[in-house]
Design a protein around this motif. Sequence first.
Motif, PDB file in Angstrom:
ATOM      1  N   VAL A 163       0.841  -1.200   0.000  1.00  0.00           N
ATOM      2  CA  VAL A 163       0.000   0.000   0.000  1.00  0.00           C
ATOM      3  C   VAL A 163       0.870   1.241   0.000  1.00  0.00           C
ATOM      4  N   ILE A 164       0.579   2.169  -0.900  1.00  0.00           N
ATOM      5  CA  ILE A 164       1.181   3.501  -0.875  1.00  0.00           C
ATOM      6  C   ILE A 164       0.102   4.451  -0.364  1.00  0.00           C
ATOM      7  N   ASP A 165       0.295   4.925   0.841  1.00  0.00           N
ATOM      8  CA  ASP A 165      -0.694   5.750   1.538  1.00  0.00           C
ATOM      9  C   ASP A 165      -0.493   7.212   1.171  1.00  0.00           C
ATOM     10  N   ALA A 166      -1.323   7.714   0.259  1.00  0.00           N
ATOM     11  CA  ALA A 166      -1.284   9.114  -0.151  1.00  0.00           C
ATOM     12  C   ALA A 166      -2.639   9.765   0.120  1.00  0.00           C
ATOM     13  N   LEU A 167      -3.209   9.460   1.288  1.00  0.00           N
ATOM     14  CA  LEU A 167      -4.539   9.968   1.606  1.00  0.00           C
ATOM     15  C   LEU A 167      -4.511  11.374   2.189  1.00  0.00           C
ATOM     16  N   PHE A 168      -3.728  11.579   3.262  1.00  0.00           N
ATOM     17  CA  PHE A 168      -3.779  12.879   3.948  1.00  0.00           C
ATOM     18  C   PHE A 168      -2.422  13.533   4.182  1.00  0.00           C
ATOM     19  N   GLY A 169      -1.410  12.798   4.554  1.00  0.00           N
ATOM     20  CA  GLY A 169      -0.127  13.416   4.844  1.00  0.00           C
ATOM     21  C   GLY A 169      -0.104  14.135   6.181  1.00  0.00           C
ATOM     22  N   ALA A 170       0.818  15.112   6.325  1.00  0.00           N
ATOM     23  CA  ALA A 170       1.096  15.730   7.625  1.00  0.00           C
ATOM     24  C   ALA A 170       0.094  16.791   8.028  1.00  0.00           C
ATOM     25  N   GLY A 171      -0.706  17.281   7.100  1.00  0.00           N
ATOM     26  CA  GLY A 171      -1.567  18.418   7.406  1.00  0.00           C
ATOM     27  C   GLY A 171      -2.889  18.075   8.055  1.00  0.00           C
ATOM     28  N   LEU A 172      -3.162  16.803   8.292  1.00  0.00           N
ATOM     29  CA  LEU A 172      -4.452  16.407   8.856  1.00  0.00           C
ATOM     30  C   LEU A 172      -4.621  16.976  10.261  1.00  0.00           C
ATOM     31  N   ALA A 173      -5.797  17.573  10.527  1.00  0.00           N
ATOM     32  CA  ALA A 173      -6.050  18.170  11.837  1.00  0.00           C
ATOM     33  C   ALA A 173      -7.338  17.654  12.469  1.00  0.00           C
TER      34      ALA A 173
ATOM     35  N   LYS B  16      -1.706  -7.603   7.384  1.00  0.00           N
ATOM     36  CA  LYS B  16      -0.246  -7.425   7.465  1.00  0.00           C
ATOM     37  C   LYS B  16       0.355  -6.981   6.130  1.00  0.00           C
ATOM     38  N   ILE B  17      -0.329  -6.044   5.475  1.00  0.00           N
ATOM     39  CA  ILE B  17       0.138  -5.500   4.195  1.00  0.00           C
ATOM     40  C   ILE B  17       1.173  -4.417   4.459  1.00  0.00           C
ATOM     41  N   PRO B  18       2.348  -4.443   3.824  1.00  0.00           N
ATOM     42  CA  PRO B  18       3.338  -3.376   4.002  1.00  0.00           C
ATOM     43  C   PRO B  18       2.787  -2.029   3.524  1.00  0.00           C
ATOM     44  N   VAL B  19       3.207  -0.969   4.202  1.00  0.00           N
ATOM     45  CA  VAL B  19       2.725   0.380   3.878  1.00  0.00           C
ATOM     46  C   VAL B  19       3.914   1.323   3.692  1.00  0.00           C
ATOM     47  N   LEU B  20       3.891   2.066   2.588  1.00  0.00           N
ATOM     48  CA  LEU B  20       4.785   3.189   2.385  1.00  0.00           C
ATOM     49  C   LEU B  20       3.939   4.453   2.481  1.00  0.00           C
ATOM     50  N   ALA B  21       4.244   5.321   3.432  1.00  0.00           N
ATOM     51  CA  ALA B  21       3.448   6.532   3.635  1.00  0.00           C
ATOM     52  C   ALA B  21       4.066   7.706   2.887  1.00  0.00           C
ATOM     53  N   VAL B  22       3.198   8.536   2.312  1.00  0.00           N
ATOM     54  CA  VAL B  22       3.632   9.751   1.631  1.00  0.00           C
ATOM     55  C   VAL B  22       3.515  10.914   2.611  1.00  0.00           C
ATOM     56  N   ASP B  23       4.633  11.478   2.985  1.00  0.00           N
ATOM     57  CA  ASP B  23       4.757  12.591   3.919  1.00  0.00           C
ATOM     58  C   ASP B  23       4.612  12.145   5.376  1.00  0.00           C
ATOM     59  N   LEU B  24       3.495  11.514   5.731  1.00  0.00           N
ATOM     60  CA  LEU B  24       3.263  11.024   7.084  1.00  0.00           C
ATOM     61  C   LEU B  24       2.146   9.994   7.002  1.00  0.00           C
ATOM     62  N   PRO B  25       2.191   8.929   7.788  1.00  0.00           N
ATOM     63  CA  PRO B  25       1.091   7.964   7.739  1.00  0.00           C
ATOM     64  C   PRO B  25      -0.244   8.651   7.993  1.00  0.00           C
ATOM     65  N   SER B  26      -1.200   8.423   7.118  1.00  0.00           N
ATOM     66  CA  SER B  26      -2.503   9.075   7.257  1.00  0.00           C
ATOM     67  C   SER B  26      -3.127   8.726   8.600  1.00  0.00           C
ATOM     68  N   GLY B  27      -3.639   9.764   9.261  1.00  0.00           N
ATOM     69  CA  GLY B  27      -4.216   9.610  10.591  1.00  0.00           C
ATOM     70  C   GLY B  27      -3.310  10.130  11.682  1.00  0.00           C
ATOM     71  N   LEU B  28      -2.024  10.361  11.384  1.00  0.00           N
ATOM     72  CA  LEU B  28      -1.112  10.934  12.372  1.00  0.00           C
ATOM     73  C   LEU B  28      -1.125  12.457  12.266  1.00  0.00           C
TER      74      LEU B  28
ATOM     75  N   THR C 252       8.422   5.854   5.373  1.00  0.00           N
ATOM     76  CA  THR C 252       7.730   7.106   5.056  1.00  0.00           C
ATOM     77  C   THR C 252       8.658   7.966   4.216  1.00  0.00           C
ATOM     78  N   VAL C 253       8.121   8.526   3.139  1.00  0.00           N
ATOM     79  CA  VAL C 253       8.865   9.486   2.319  1.00  0.00           C
ATOM     80  C   VAL C 253       8.276  10.863   2.566  1.00  0.00           C
ATOM     81  N   THR C 254       9.101  11.767   3.086  1.00  0.00           N
ATOM     82  CA  THR C 254       8.648  13.136   3.299  1.00  0.00           C
ATOM     83  C   THR C 254       9.546  14.077   2.506  1.00  0.00           C
ATOM     84  N   PHE C 255       9.212  15.367   2.521  1.00  0.00           N
ATOM     85  CA  PHE C 255       9.837  16.283   1.575  1.00  0.00           C
ATOM     86  C   PHE C 255      10.441  17.499   2.269  1.00  0.00           C
ATOM     87  N   MET C 256      11.651  17.813   1.896  1.00  0.00           N
ATOM     88  CA  MET C 256      12.451  18.946   2.365  1.00  0.00           C
ATOM     89  C   MET C 256      12.948  18.785   3.805  1.00  0.00           C
TER      90      MET C 256
END
Length: 493
Positions: A121-131, A149-161, A178-182
């Motif tokens: 799974v590539i998680d590109a749902l919400f990222g770090a800005g979720l409030a 038990k599916i592996p997850v790669l998160a984009v920016d931050l795991p969605s829900g954090l 997790t792959v984040t930017f800058m």
Amino acid sequence: MRKSLDHILLTPDEMGAADAASAESGIPSFGLMERAGQAVAASALRHFPGARRFVVLCGPGNNGGDGYVAARALAQAGASVAIYHLADPQKLKGDAKLARELSGLPSQPLQDYHPANGDVVIDALFGAGLARAVPEPVVDVIHKVREAKIPVLAVDLPSGLCGRRGIPLGAAFEANCTVTFMTRKPGHLLLPGRVRCGEVEVFDIGIPARIIDTVAGKTRENSPVLWRNLLPASGPDTHKYRRGHLTVFSGPASRTGAARLSAAAGLKTGAGLVTVASPSDAMEINAASLTAVMLHQIDTVEDLETWLRTAKLAAFVLGPGFGVGGRARQFVLALRDRPLVLDADGITSFRDDPSELFDAFADGNTHLALTPHEGEFSRLFPDLAADENLSKVEKAVKAAERAHAAIVYKGADTVIAAPDGRAYIDTNGPPSLATAGSGDVLAGMIGALFAQGMPAFDAAAAAVYFHGEAAKRVGRSMTAEDLADHAGVWPDP
């Protein structure tokens, strides 16, 4: 990654400001999204070469846009790709809309995803800005992925954090990487976020460093880069008094071990002289256990005041094993003009009236360091401890400002804060530090650096870092005595 950005931590709001400033400077925003998505795809192929299918979960904003770019790049590389969207993809706007159109790939509603063997799974749902708490369809998918038990790669931050606090907002993915930017965000380092992110990769998508520097606040990952120029240095004319005289106050006869641990750590950390100030009933037991550390009898606050007038004393540690009550408060107030590390019982002694402590150290340069664990923090700062909207960093900074002190808010994600708003999150402490007496050792290490002339905040930050390094050298079976023995064996910073 450009080295100047390595230790900067941007909050989600600061990262948003960096994105906006980048666009205003003429850098095409879709170019940033393209580089972000390509970095995600490269990371996915590198980490999961045996994946049968990459399942890209795309949200309704720019994090979803990164996902659509990654999906296109993976498909172009020959991988099997399936996209699942949250909300109506026809309502996407701006760069996210363009990214979906360029992908040319179909997508299905998120609730239609059923994990299969070999998925990543590539998680590109919400990222770090979720409030806010994640919606129910996302909660369901998080549970499905975890159970399968599916592996997850998160984009920016795991969605829900929460990217600011590092806490789950209802539910959150547990990512393998997790792959984040800058730069990283506080949520990548604070617990439990640090555990849920897995390995964090930071990719430079091209926002100029000057923009990052402009929008960045005062939060950093604790590192020698930040304070190594302030570490004590010895020259050919150095003598023991120039390296500082540290005093550690002992408790009664039945509670002397904590002070001796602090004193031993202080001596190892470079203080030129260390004295245990002991009540009369503990003099014999302390004398039998001390060699290079000196001993001086102090029973009353009058004894302390007389000693302060006649001895050359640079810094003090009070609290480890000392006892809670009026005597501790009297001693602390007598030291109001001296560099002091207040720990354990010393902190708890002011729980009924914290302002008495804060007012005493309110004047002049910061010369008080407080080292509370969670319970002790709540005794001095009950309103801050109870505020769930504040991150650990924000609580520590507000506490430091209120107390006019360097705050070492201890834990597996220790935060060091200064009254001027600086805050460092420490990440190098191993689990073996969760042992009786390790906090006493830390107090002595801070006191020793304080005695050698380091400013309170920098002394605290350096001591926390070296405390973690010492624990790693000792290993899993470490005791506090082992830790104190290794307190002065520093790596090259």
